[in-house]
Scaffold this active site. Structure first.
Site, PDB file in Angstrom:
ATOM      1  N   SER A  37      -9.540   9.475 -37.262  1.00 21.06           N
ATOM      2  CA  SER A  37     -10.943   9.831 -37.101  1.00 21.06           C
ATOM      3  C   SER A  37     -11.334  10.675 -38.310  1.00 21.06           C
ATOM      4  CB  SER A  37     -11.163  10.563 -35.780  1.00 21.06           C
ATOM      5  OG  SER A  37     -10.213  11.565 -35.622  1.00 21.06           O
ATOM      6  N   LEU A  38     -12.522  11.228 -38.298  1.00 20.38           N
ATOM      7  CA  LEU A  38     -12.995  11.958 -39.468  1.00 20.38           C
ATOM      8  C   LEU A  38     -13.423  13.359 -39.088  1.00 20.38           C
ATOM      9  CD1 LEU A  38     -15.295   9.214 -41.048  1.00 20.38           C
ATOM     10  CD2 LEU A  38     -13.162  10.059 -42.005  1.00 20.38           C
ATOM     11  N   GLU A  71     -21.135   6.298 -48.234  1.00 18.89           N
ATOM     12  CA  GLU A  71     -21.606   5.096 -47.518  1.00 18.89           C
ATOM     13  C   GLU A  71     -22.064   5.514 -46.122  1.00 18.89           C
ATOM     14  OE1 GLU A  71     -17.887   2.725 -46.241  1.00 18.89           O
ATOM     15  OE2 GLU A  71     -17.154   4.470 -47.364  1.00 18.89           O
ATOM     16  N   LYS A  73     -22.351   5.922 -42.133  1.00 19.27           N
ATOM     17  CA  LYS A  73     -21.404   5.933 -41.014  1.00 19.27           C
ATOM     18  C   LYS A  73     -22.033   5.103 -39.907  1.00 19.27           C
ATOM     19  CE  LYS A  73     -18.524   8.995 -38.275  1.00 19.27           C
ATOM     20  NZ  LYS A  73     -18.834   8.541 -36.928  1.00 19.27           N
ATOM     21  N   ASP A  75     -22.760   3.373 -36.454  1.00 17.32           N
ATOM     22  CA  ASP A  75     -22.558   3.780 -35.067  1.00 17.32           C
ATOM     23  C   ASP A  75     -22.180   2.557 -34.228  1.00 17.32           C
ATOM     24  OD1 ASP A  75     -22.451   5.301 -32.859  1.00 17.32           O
ATOM     25  OD2 ASP A  75     -24.585   5.762 -32.744  1.00 17.32           O
ATOM     26  N   ARG A  94      -9.635   0.310 -31.645  1.00 17.70           N
ATOM     27  CA  ARG A  94      -9.001   1.536 -32.115  1.00 17.70           C
ATOM     28  C   ARG A  94      -8.138   2.156 -31.017  1.00 17.70           C
ATOM     29  NH1 ARG A  94     -10.168   7.009 -31.985  1.00 17.70           N
ATOM     30  NH2 ARG A  94      -9.465   8.109 -33.826  1.00 17.70           N
ATOM     31  N   GLU A 130     -16.270  -1.641 -38.857  1.00 20.50           N
ATOM     32  CA  GLU A 130     -17.061  -1.355 -37.665  1.00 20.50           C
ATOM     33  C   GLU A 130     -17.745  -2.604 -37.131  1.00 20.50           C
ATOM     34  OE1 GLU A 130     -16.554   1.774 -37.083  1.00 20.50           O
ATOM     35  OE2 GLU A 130     -18.081   2.507 -35.669  1.00 20.50           O
ATOM     36  N   TYR A 182     -14.631  -1.286 -44.119  1.00 21.94           N
ATOM     37  CA  TYR A 182     -14.698  -0.060 -44.916  1.00 21.94           C
ATOM     38  C   TYR A 182     -13.357   0.606 -45.208  1.00 21.94           C
ATOM     39  CZ  TYR A 182     -15.049   1.860 -40.150  1.00 21.94           C
ATOM     40  OH  TYR A 182     -14.849   2.134 -38.829  1.00 21.94           O
ATOM     41  N   LYS A 246     -15.689   9.726 -49.392  1.00 23.16           N
ATOM     42  CA  LYS A 246     -14.242   9.556 -49.593  1.00 23.16           C
ATOM     43  C   LYS A 246     -13.873   9.839 -51.038  1.00 23.16           C
ATOM     44  CE  LYS A 246     -14.397   5.917 -46.130  1.00 23.16           C
ATOM     45  NZ  LYS A 246     -14.514   4.501 -45.837  1.00 23.16           N
ATOM     46  N   LYS A 270     -22.887  14.460 -41.000  1.00 23.03           N
ATOM     47  CA  LYS A 270     -23.737  13.983 -39.920  1.00 23.03           C
ATOM     48  C   LYS A 270     -25.226  14.195 -40.206  1.00 23.03           C
ATOM     49  CE  LYS A 270     -20.639  12.625 -36.977  1.00 23.03           C
ATOM     50  NZ  LYS A 270     -20.668  12.983 -35.587  1.00 23.03           N
ATOM     51  N   CYS A 364     -16.495  32.708  -8.391  1.00 26.26           N
ATOM     52  CA  CYS A 364     -16.418  31.269  -8.604  1.00 26.26           C
ATOM     53  C   CYS A 364     -17.181  30.551  -7.491  1.00 26.26           C
ATOM     54  CB  CYS A 364     -14.958  30.818  -8.607  1.00 26.26           C
ATOM     55  SG  CYS A 364     -14.753  29.034  -8.618  1.00 26.26           S
ATOM     56  N   CYS A 367     -14.502  28.418  -5.205  1.00 27.68           N
ATOM     57  CA  CYS A 367     -13.450  28.972  -4.348  1.00 27.68           C
ATOM     58  C   CYS A 367     -13.713  30.440  -3.977  1.00 27.68           C
ATOM     59  CB  CYS A 367     -12.082  28.842  -5.019  1.00 27.68           C
ATOM     60  SG  CYS A 367     -11.855  29.941  -6.422  1.00 27.68           S
ATOM     61  N   CYS A 387     -12.740  31.826 -13.572  1.00 25.28           N
ATOM     62  CA  CYS A 387     -12.387  31.994 -12.165  1.00 25.28           C
ATOM     63  C   CYS A 387     -10.931  32.446 -12.116  1.00 25.28           C
ATOM     64  CB  CYS A 387     -12.553  30.651 -11.466  1.00 25.28           C
ATOM     65  SG  CYS A 387     -11.567  30.455  -9.994  1.00 25.28           S
ATOM     66  N   CYS A 393      -7.892  27.337  -6.620  1.00 21.41           N
ATOM     67  CA  CYS A 393      -9.282  26.891  -6.794  1.00 21.41           C
ATOM     68  C   CYS A 393      -9.315  25.363  -6.831  1.00 21.41           C
ATOM     69  CB  CYS A 393      -9.858  27.454  -8.085  1.00 21.41           C
ATOM     70  SG  CYS A 393     -11.504  26.814  -8.432  1.00 21.41           S
TER      71      CYS A 393
HETATM   72  S1  IVH Z   1     -13.632   5.591 -42.686  1.00 19.97           S
HETATM   73  C1  IVH Z   1      -9.531   7.191 -42.605  1.00 19.97           C
HETATM   74  N1  IVH Z   1     -16.067   4.697 -42.966  1.00 19.97           N
HETATM   75  O1  IVH Z   1     -16.201   6.710 -37.747  1.00 19.97           O
HETATM   76  C2  IVH Z   1     -10.969   6.942 -42.557  1.00 19.97           C
HETATM   77  N2  IVH Z   1     -15.331   5.258 -40.778  1.00 19.97           N
HETATM   78  O2  IVH Z   1     -15.474   9.376 -36.871  1.00 19.97           O
HETATM   79  C3  IVH Z   1     -11.325   6.089 -41.419  1.00 19.97           C
HETATM   80  N3  IVH Z   1     -16.971   4.857 -39.031  1.00 19.97           N
HETATM   81  O3  IVH Z   1     -13.098   5.848 -36.388  1.00 19.97           O
HETATM   82  C4  IVH Z   1     -12.716   5.855 -41.214  1.00 19.97           C
HETATM   83  N4  IVH Z   1     -18.557   4.083 -40.334  1.00 19.97           N
HETATM   84  O4  IVH Z   1     -14.954   4.086 -36.387  1.00 19.97           O
HETATM   85  C5  IVH Z   1     -15.141   5.147 -42.107  1.00 19.97           C
HETATM   86  N5  IVH Z   1     -18.191   3.848 -43.333  1.00 19.97           N
HETATM   87  C6  IVH Z   1     -17.260   4.303 -42.498  1.00 19.97           C
HETATM   88  C7  IVH Z   1     -17.502   4.390 -41.114  1.00 19.97           C
HETATM   89  C8  IVH Z   1     -16.499   4.884 -40.292  1.00 19.97           C
HETATM   90  C9  IVH Z   1     -18.213   4.357 -39.084  1.00 19.97           C
HETATM   91  C10 IVH Z   1     -16.307   5.321 -37.787  1.00 19.97           C
HETATM   92  C11 IVH Z   1     -14.913   4.811 -37.575  1.00 19.97           C
HETATM   93  C12 IVH Z   1     -14.062   6.037 -37.385  1.00 19.97           C
HETATM   94  C13 IVH Z   1     -15.069   7.054 -37.006  1.00 19.97           C
HETATM   95  C14 IVH Z   1     -14.610   8.446 -37.351  1.00 19.97           C
END
Ligand code: IVH
Length: 592
Positions: A37-38, A71, A73, A75, A94, A130, A182, A246, A270, A364, A367, A387, A393
């Site tokens: 994940s990131l 690039e 992200k 959804d 995943r 994705e 990606y 990256k 974000k 609480c 309980c 609590c 509880c």
């Molecule tokens: S790179 C090691 N690039 O975001 C790097 N992830 O929060 C792996 N995602 O699990 C991810 N767009 O499902 C990368 N342009 C993008 C992305 C991306 C969406 C998702 C991906 C990852 C999640 C992490």
């Protein structure tokens, strides 16, 4: 022809594009390279800090060039595609990052996913990216759903998820899904030495890569791109929730590596969360697994970013007071993906005269035990009120159970939060060990709720299929990785990484319980040994002692073992190597 002569069917057969006959269930796939994940950045300072951190790690001069990529992200849902000798052999979700589900047949129906790659690609390669649904396709699908009197999807992401996880791949084939590549998993050799080069290869091999992917040489370039895409966000045609940055050079990526589950060489920046305003009808107190009392806002339902929100967290009592939030107020609510909706602030101009200040409970609500605030070493009160009921509880016990079956712990198919609530209410499951004796008790005296009450005659009064399936899943989970089981116990300060460390160190539950109890009885040498282990600090050891100091917890662990749970130890770290047991100090300079 393929049906009559199955041996003529090729792995890259075009007939898979239209979907195949449903199979029973999705198989599990262990990812040979974990799907990470990131980490998140929210402000320009966070992005600057990302750049600085990398430079520091790589020991780069302040004016040395550090190329980065940027690039959107997407959804959607990430997927991994494995090609052997150029032919798509497996596609997986995943999952928890280490183990996903085999959805090869579903992924094969996507027009963006080639079944065969051009000559000359690496023998083994995994493309990751994705799966998503565009806004236009989402609207059209929902119109069709409504016309067919089926429930519309809340947002494109849910629609994509629902379409992809279909046992009947003909349904997936009929749903308009897209795919952006990606990153990659296994690759028998790297065909490029930069992220940009890799993306160019992906494109040449027939994958779609995001047209907004760019390279920059300064963090300012990242911020400019972020602002540009954020301004054009609505017109991209698909949902994104931020940008991903990256490090371009792959040798740098390799040196940077990753921490826990996120790479050091990438980060998600974000976009601001979406907001809406609505009325706060009431504040309820929720009791968590460690006894923390969390105030929850009960809201007049409102749509925020495509999802209807009726509950939002208020964090704690101090937060309510600081923000001056009162019952009856109109409040601003925000929702970001992966995060629980939050109440941001009250709209003071709209405050009604009869708005009510919230008084945080001293006991609480579940309980009745006293609720107190932790005090730190300097005598400062913590923000969390807890609590003191511990195991007596019911709310804590129920939340612990939910944690026990959660994805990173036991992860039992068909036993989620909802089912735990149901079994809890029926007094069938009250502690982890009860899960493993459920079947025997059901066979003696099954509660009516889980029996067929209507339907074909031969089924009346017999166990529902879902319950039979659940028992199978429970039985299968009697063999569970030791670290997952330790994590599932819900000991304070024991996250997934610490659980792995504990599993590796102790090797078995019995040994862990024994050593911790000895330490609790004052075995100082043992404590010193444990404190010397990397990652085992004082807080953790105190927490372990407190947990196994409770007789009930030890009984519960014992009962799990008696019920037939067999934890599998982690693979041992090799002991017979020339460096085993030695402390090695490097000095000097590493020159590239
Ligand atoms: S790179 C090691 N690039 O975001 C790097 N992830 O929060 C792996 N995602 O699990 C991810 N767009 O499902 C990368 N342009 C993008 C992305 C991306 C969406 C998702 C991906 C990852 C999640 C992490």
């Amino acid at each position: 022809i393929e049906n009559r002569f199955p041996n003529l069917k090729r792995a890259d057969s075009p007939s898979d594009k239209v979907g195949a006959t449903p199979s029973g269930a999705f198989g599990k796939v262990e990812h040979s390279v974990a799907m990470l994940s990131l980490g998140n950045a929210f402000t320009p300072e966070d992005v600057q800090e990302f750049d600085t951190r990398i430079r520091r790690f790589l020991n780069l001069e302040p004016d040395a060039e550090l190329a980065l990529t940027s690039e959107p992200k997407i959804d959607g849902l990430s997927a991994s595609l494995r090609y052997e000798n150029g032919v798509l052999v497996r596609g997986a979700t995943r999952g928890d990052g280490r183990v996903g589900e085999d959805i090869t047949a579903n992924l094969k129906t996507l027009p963006d996913i080639p079944h065969r790659l051009p000559e000359g690609v690496p023998d083994v390669l995994e493309i990751r990216g994705e799966v998503y649904m565009s806004g236009a396709n989402f609207a059209a699908l929902n119109a069709r759903q409504i016309a067919a009197k089926a429930k519309p999807f809340a947002n494109p992401r849910n629609a994509a998820a629902g379409s992809l996880r279909q046992l009947d791949t003909k349904i997936t084939a009929a749903r308009p899904l897209s795919f952006f590549a990606y990153t990659w998993g296994v690759m028998s050799y790297l065909p490029a030495d930069t992220q940009r080069g890799m993306m160019a290869c992906f494109e040449a091999w027939g994958f779609r890569v995001n047209p907004a992917f760019i390279g920059v040489t300064h963090p300012d370039g990242l911020l400019a791109h972020w602002a540009d895409i954020e301004a054009r966000r609505a017109s991209l045609g698909y949902d994104i929730d931020g940008m991903v940055y990256k490090v371009d050079r792959l040798d740098y990526q390799a040196r940077l590596g990753f921490v826990s589950r996120a790479p050091r060489w990438a980060i998600a920046h974000k976009f601001p969360a979406e907001q809406a305003s609505t009325q706060l009808n009431a504040i309820e107190i929720q009791v968590g697994r460690t006894g923390a009392l969390t105030p929850v806002a009960k809201l007049e339902p409102v749509t925020v970013g495509g999802v209807v929100v009726s509950n939002a967290t208020l964090h704690n009592g101090d937060e309510i007071a600081r923000k001056d939030i009162r019952i009856g107020d109109t409040v601003v609510v925000q929702r970001a993906r992966d995060v629980i909706p939050q109440v941001v602030k009250p709209v003071l101009q709209a405050r009604p005269e009869n708005s009510l200040e919230f008084v945080f409970p001293t006991h609480c609500p579940e309980c009745g035990s006293a609720a107190v605030r932790d005090v730190d070493e300097d005598g400062k009160a913590d923000v969390v009120t807890r609590c003191t009921g511990g195991l007596t509880c019911p709310a804590q016990a129920r939340e612990r159970l939910k944690h026990f079956v959660s994805r990173a712990a036991l992860d039992i198919d068909g036993l989620g939060q909802k089912q735990i609530d149901e079994f809890w209410q029926a007094s069938m499951v009250q502690a982890p060990q009860d899960i493993f004796t459920l079947q025997a008790r059901f066979e003696d005296n099954p509660p009516a709720k889980w029996l067929y009450a209507n339907g074909p005659k031969d089924k009346l009064g017999t166990l529902k299929e879902s319950v039979k399936k659940l028992f199978k899943a429970i039985e299968a989970r009697k063999t569970v990785d030791l670290d997952r089981l330790i994590f599932g116990l819900g000991i304070r300060h024991v996250g997934e990484t610490t659980a792995r460390g504990l599993a590796r160190h102790f090797g078995s539950l019995e040994k862990m319980m024994q050593d911790v109890r000895d330490m609790g009885r004052g075995d100082g040498a043992l404590r010193a040994d444990l404190e010397a282990v990397d990652g085992f600090g004082e807080t953790l050891l105190d927490s372990l002692v407190a947990f196994f100091g409770e007789e009930k917890n030890c009984e519960s662990v014992q009962a799990l073992l008696t019920a037939g749970v067999r934890p599998t130890p982690l693979e041992a770290v090799a002991q017979d190597t020339p460096v085993a047991g030695k402390t090695i100090v490097f000095t000097g300079t590493l020159v590239q």
